[in-house]
Design a protein around this motif. Structure first.
Motif, PDB file in Angstrom:
ATOM      1  N   VAL A  39       0.801  -1.342  -0.045  1.00 33.40           N
ATOM      2  CA  VAL A  39       0.095  -0.339   0.108  1.00 33.40           C
ATOM      3  C   VAL A  39       0.922   1.260  -0.092  1.00 33.40           C
ATOM      4  O   VAL A  39       0.372   2.142  -0.264  1.00 33.40           O
ATOM      5  CB  VAL A  39      -1.258  -0.076   1.114  1.00 33.40           C
ATOM      6  CG1 VAL A  39      -1.694   1.843   1.318  1.00 33.40           C
ATOM      7  CG2 VAL A  39      -2.375  -1.074   1.342  1.00 33.40           C
ATOM      8  N   GLY A  40       1.901   1.251   1.284  1.00 34.58           N
ATOM      9  CA  GLY A  40       2.674   2.381   1.469  1.00 34.58           C
ATOM     10  C   GLY A  40       3.786   2.928   0.411  1.00 34.58           C
ATOM     11  O   GLY A  40       4.193   3.632  -0.452  1.00 34.58           O
ATOM     12  N   LEU A  41       3.951   1.207  -0.471  1.00 34.97           N
ATOM     13  CA  LEU A  41       4.577   1.845  -2.153  1.00 34.97           C
ATOM     14  C   LEU A  41       4.142   1.847  -3.598  1.00 34.97           C
ATOM     15  O   LEU A  41       4.576   2.710  -4.762  1.00 34.97           O
ATOM     16  CB  LEU A  41       5.242   0.551  -2.296  1.00 34.97           C
ATOM     17  CG  LEU A  41       6.046  -0.591  -1.505  1.00 34.97           C
ATOM     18  CD1 LEU A  41       6.944  -1.918  -1.742  1.00 34.97           C
ATOM     19  CD2 LEU A  41       7.301   0.458  -0.834  1.00 34.97           C
ATOM     20  N   PHE A  42       2.540   2.062  -3.131  1.00 40.78           N
ATOM     21  CA  PHE A  42       1.714   1.901  -4.368  1.00 40.78           C
ATOM     22  C   PHE A  42       1.897   2.876  -5.916  1.00 40.78           C
ATOM     23  O   PHE A  42       2.387   3.502  -6.058  1.00 40.78           O
ATOM     24  CB  PHE A  42       0.295   2.167  -4.312  1.00 40.78           C
ATOM     25  CG  PHE A  42      -0.613   1.685  -5.192  1.00 40.78           C
ATOM     26  CD1 PHE A  42      -0.748   1.226  -5.806  1.00 40.78           C
ATOM     27  CD2 PHE A  42      -1.418   2.633  -5.525  1.00 40.78           C
ATOM     28  CE1 PHE A  42      -1.376   1.479  -7.551  1.00 40.78           C
ATOM     29  CE2 PHE A  42      -2.415   3.172  -6.896  1.00 40.78           C
ATOM     30  CZ  PHE A  42      -2.304   2.756  -7.106  1.00 40.78           C
ATOM     31  N   GLY A  43       1.957   4.924  -4.769  1.00 34.73           N
ATOM     32  CA  GLY A  43       1.884   5.445  -6.019  1.00 34.73           C
ATOM     33  C   GLY A  43       3.422   5.557  -6.622  1.00 34.73           C
ATOM     34  O   GLY A  43       3.813   5.892  -7.424  1.00 34.73           O
ATOM     35  N   PRO A 270      -2.937  12.627  -6.261  1.00 37.41           N
ATOM     36  CA  PRO A 270      -3.233  14.069  -5.746  1.00 37.41           C
ATOM     37  C   PRO A 270      -1.885  14.056  -4.887  1.00 37.41           C
ATOM     38  O   PRO A 270      -0.844  14.732  -5.110  1.00 37.41           O
ATOM     39  CB  PRO A 270      -4.117  14.224  -4.942  1.00 37.41           C
ATOM     40  CG  PRO A 270      -5.463  13.055  -5.439  1.00 37.41           C
ATOM     41  CD  PRO A 270      -4.491  12.061  -6.079  1.00 37.41           C
ATOM     42  N   ASN A 271      -1.328  13.230  -4.351  1.00 38.76           N
ATOM     43  CA  ASN A 271       0.207  12.916  -3.523  1.00 38.76           C
ATOM     44  C   ASN A 271       0.663  11.506  -3.611  1.00 38.76           C
ATOM     45  O   ASN A 271       0.031  10.381  -3.619  1.00 38.76           O
ATOM     46  CB  ASN A 271      -0.643  13.137  -2.123  1.00 38.76           C
ATOM     47  CG  ASN A 271       0.595  13.110  -0.983  1.00 38.76           C
ATOM     48  OD1 ASN A 271       1.804  11.993  -1.104  1.00 38.76           O
ATOM     49  ND2 ASN A 271       1.286  14.200  -0.327  1.00 38.76           N
ATOM     50  N   ILE A 272       1.833  11.287  -4.421  1.00 30.75           N
ATOM     51  CA  ILE A 272       2.213  10.161  -4.612  1.00 30.75           C
ATOM     52  C   ILE A 272       2.448   8.818  -3.913  1.00 30.75           C
ATOM     53  O   ILE A 272       2.399   8.111  -3.874  1.00 30.75           O
ATOM     54  CB  ILE A 272       3.844  10.401  -5.554  1.00 30.75           C
ATOM     55  CG1 ILE A 272       3.960   9.398  -6.418  1.00 30.75           C
ATOM     56  CG2 ILE A 272       4.895  11.117  -4.562  1.00 30.75           C
ATOM     57  CD1 ILE A 272       3.042   8.688  -7.638  1.00 30.75           C
ATOM     58  N   GLU A 273       3.093   9.858  -2.395  1.00 35.04           N
ATOM     59  CA  GLU A 273       3.212   9.089  -1.350  1.00 35.04           C
ATOM     60  C   GLU A 273       1.808   8.601  -0.434  1.00 35.04           C
ATOM     61  O   GLU A 273       1.870   7.533  -0.126  1.00 35.04           O
ATOM     62  CB  GLU A 273       4.414  10.060  -0.504  1.00 35.04           C
ATOM     63  CG  GLU A 273       5.689   9.830  -0.946  1.00 35.04           C
ATOM     64  CD  GLU A 273       6.514  10.677   0.292  1.00 35.04           C
ATOM     65  OE1 GLU A 273       5.416  11.416   1.399  1.00 35.04           O
ATOM     66  OE2 GLU A 273       7.658  11.047  -0.170  1.00 35.04           O
ATOM     67  N   THR A 274       1.124   8.631  -0.846  1.00 39.71           N
ATOM     68  CA  THR A 274      -0.566   8.606   0.060  1.00 39.71           C
ATOM     69  C   THR A 274      -1.165   8.530  -0.771  1.00 39.71           C
ATOM     70  O   THR A 274      -2.422   8.403  -0.803  1.00 39.71           O
ATOM     71  CB  THR A 274      -0.815   9.581   0.640  1.00 39.71           C
ATOM     72  OG1 THR A 274      -1.039  10.522   0.337  1.00 39.71           O
ATOM     73  CG2 THR A 274       0.247   9.641   1.760  1.00 39.71           C
ATOM     74  N   ALA A 275      -0.673   7.593  -2.446  1.00 38.30           N
ATOM     75  CA  ALA A 275      -1.751   7.622  -3.736  1.00 38.30           C
ATOM     76  C   ALA A 275      -2.611   6.320  -3.115  1.00 38.30           C
ATOM     77  O   ALA A 275      -3.952   6.339  -3.567  1.00 38.30           O
ATOM     78  CB  ALA A 275      -0.968   7.185  -4.534  1.00 38.30           C
ATOM     79  N   PHE A 276      -2.636   5.302  -2.487  1.00 36.00           N
ATOM     80  CA  PHE A 276      -3.503   4.391  -1.647  1.00 36.00           C
ATOM     81  C   PHE A 276      -4.565   4.753  -1.121  1.00 36.00           C
ATOM     82  O   PHE A 276      -5.377   4.039  -1.729  1.00 36.00           O
ATOM     83  CB  PHE A 276      -2.598   3.224  -1.073  1.00 36.00           C
ATOM     84  CG  PHE A 276      -3.696   1.929  -1.551  1.00 36.00           C
ATOM     85  CD1 PHE A 276      -3.875   0.826  -2.384  1.00 36.00           C
ATOM     86  CD2 PHE A 276      -4.572   1.029  -0.573  1.00 36.00           C
ATOM     87  CE1 PHE A 276      -4.578  -0.420  -2.669  1.00 36.00           C
ATOM     88  CE2 PHE A 276      -5.412   0.242  -0.490  1.00 36.00           C
ATOM     89  CZ  PHE A 276      -5.304  -0.355  -1.702  1.00 36.00           C
ATOM     90  N   PHE A 277      -4.290   5.651  -0.577  1.00 37.02           N
ATOM     91  CA  PHE A 277      -5.780   6.449  -0.320  1.00 37.02           C
ATOM     92  C   PHE A 277      -6.552   7.136  -0.770  1.00 37.02           C
ATOM     93  O   PHE A 277      -8.041   6.636   0.163  1.00 37.02           O
ATOM     94  CB  PHE A 277      -4.706   7.655   1.048  1.00 37.02           C
ATOM     95  CG  PHE A 277      -4.274   6.828   2.753  1.00 37.02           C
ATOM     96  CD1 PHE A 277      -4.405   5.994   2.755  1.00 37.02           C
ATOM     97  CD2 PHE A 277      -3.517   7.935   3.567  1.00 37.02           C
ATOM     98  CE1 PHE A 277      -3.006   5.535   3.572  1.00 37.02           C
ATOM     99  CE2 PHE A 277      -2.849   7.576   4.439  1.00 37.02           C
ATOM    100  CZ  PHE A 277      -2.758   6.098   4.524  1.00 37.02           C
TER     101      PHE A 277
END
Length: 455
Positions: A39-43, A270-277
């Motif tokens: 999840v954290g790696l997704f973006g 919108p935010n590459i690091e929290t893309a899964f959110f």
């Protein structure tokens, strides 16, 4: 009779108790890795692979399964708590075993530090009035106290944490399927684009992203540190590392496949690091968005808990062999049958590391120790099963030679391409271990006191 029993126990030295079944060890490994690791790696992985993160996870699964097989085979042969330290020490050389254990210890040390940093930053953002250092202290205190209660408590905590994470991810999977069907019908659930999209596919980009996506599986080797806590280790320690890799891979691929179907354009996050959110919010609204934030904290707690106990058992194995001060590191509590000094020591190191290291620098160090130890175990498995087989036992060229050597080459390719800062910091750590070895052991063979017959 009683006197003889006491003398025998003294001769045998401290021992851990075999209380865990196969699935208890597998649960531990899944928690250590985190079932939502991808999840954290997704973006970032989606961007770097140009929309092919599912393919990178599949490639990484094959690569890590080769090393997991080497770990499992060595663990079934040497069912003791030392992990890479034990396998390299017995398969190659005691001094090399110490260096492999020293490298692996860096990995186990960094796992709880990374999780403590991430969890504390998250909590500080939620409640900014409480200083970061207080959250660090409370988080470290929590995982340390739980681990001091013994491996049974850790096992129960792991199963509870796994249940909570599975429920939220299960909700995401159901809602994602519903969303996709609502947009594209049932046919929208089936696509080859997450594996291969001719419009954006680039082999170099996929390889670059794979070296990042492989972080999804880092930690599978932690199950072998529980080799003296598991029942029937010859069978269970052979199966556990491979099962952890397979479960993590399949579960992660399902999550990311659906996420890419829900949000196919990797360039619009919108935010590459929290893309899964953002993906979670698209399919489940604010409720699922917040739930994902909560389980990320839970995942950090579970991974920190498992990482600390893994490091404590690695120290126990090295202390019992005398390469670390025996009085402290091989001590087991009579009440909980747990290496309490090691757990407290790990708690102190985690607190200090979380205060002085940043999240990025800590994350970059993780792969240095892990892949150095992975290479050592693959070479040890090759020598052990191909060259050191007892007379009369037939060698299997494919399993005994080809697979561990392939595992070594893949690990070396990943390790050699680590960021320069990670190589420098990891190199310093390794040099400290080498100096310690020269001063304390003086390159003399350390006679193993481990009893491998209690299986």
């Amino acid at each position: 009779m009683t006197g003889i029993s006491k003398q025998t126990k003294k001769k045998e030295g401290p021992k851990l108790t075999r209380v865990l079944g196969l699935w208890g060890v597998v649960f531990y490994g899944i928690i250590l890795i985190q079932p939502i690791a991808a999840v954290g790696l997704f973006g970032i992985a989606s961007r770097d692979s140009k929309g092919h993160m599912v393919l990178t996870l599949l490639i990484a699964l094959v690569a890590m399964s080769l090393t997991a097989l080497s770990y499992g085979r060595m663990a079934s042969l040497y069912p003791s708590a030392g992990s890479a330290y034990t396998y390299v020490g017995n398969g190659l050389n005691k001094n090399l075993g110490f260096l492999a254990g020293w490298a692996m210890f860096l990995d186990y040390l960094i796992v709880p530090i990374i999780n403590t940093i991430y969890a504390s930053i998250t909590l500080q953002r939620l409640i900014p009035g409480i200083p970061y250092i207080v959250w660090v202290f409370l988080f470290v205190l929590g995982i340390t106290l739980l681990n001091l209660r013994g491996i049974r408590t850790t096992d129960k905590s792991n199963k509870f944490l796994l249940l909570v994470m599975t429920v939220v991810i299960g909700a995401f999977i159901v809602l994602a399927i519903k969303y996709i069907i609502g947009i594209d019908g049932v046919a929208g659930l089936v696509s080859t684009k997450p594996f291969y999209n001719p419009e954006t596919f680039d082999f170099g980009s996929v390889l670059t992203a794979t070296s990042f996506a492989v972080l999804t599986y880092i930690g599978f080797d932690g199950v072998t540190t529980l080799a003296e806590d598991v029942k029937n280790p010859k069978r269970n320690m052979l199966l556990a590392p491979v099962l952890v890799c397979l479960f993590t891979g399949v579960f992660s691929i399902i999550q990311i496949y659906l996420a890419q179907q829900v949000w196919p354009d990797y360039s619009t996050f919108p935010n590459i690091e929290t893309a899964f959110f953002d993906v979670a919010q698209r399919v489940g609204g604010d409720v699922l968005f917040n739930a994902m934030a909560v389980i990320l904290f839970i995942a950090c707690f579970g991974s920190g808990l498992a990482g600390q106990v893994g490091a404590a058992r690695l120290l126990f194995g090295m202390g019992r062999d005398g390469v670390l001060p025996k009085k402290m590191f091989s001590y087991l509590s009579v009440k909980s049958n747990t290496p309490v000094y090691n757990i407290i020591f790990m708690g102190v190191l985690t607190f200090i590391g979380s205060i002085f290291l940043g999240y990025q620098s800590a994350a970059e160090l993780l792969n240095f120790g892990a892949f150095l130890a992975f290479m050592g175990v693959n070479v040890a498995a090759f020598r052990q099963f191909y060259f050191l087989r007892p007379k009369g036992e037939k060698r299997k060229f494919g399993v005994d030679a080809v697979l561990p050597l392939l595992g070594f080459l893949v690990c070396f390719a990943i390790w050699i391409n680590l960021p320069s800062m990670a190589m420098i910091m990891g190199g310093i750590w390794f040099a400290v271990g080498l100096v310690y070895l020269i001063v304390r052991v003086r390159f003399l063979k350390v006679k193993s006191e481990m009893d491998f017959t209690d299986v």
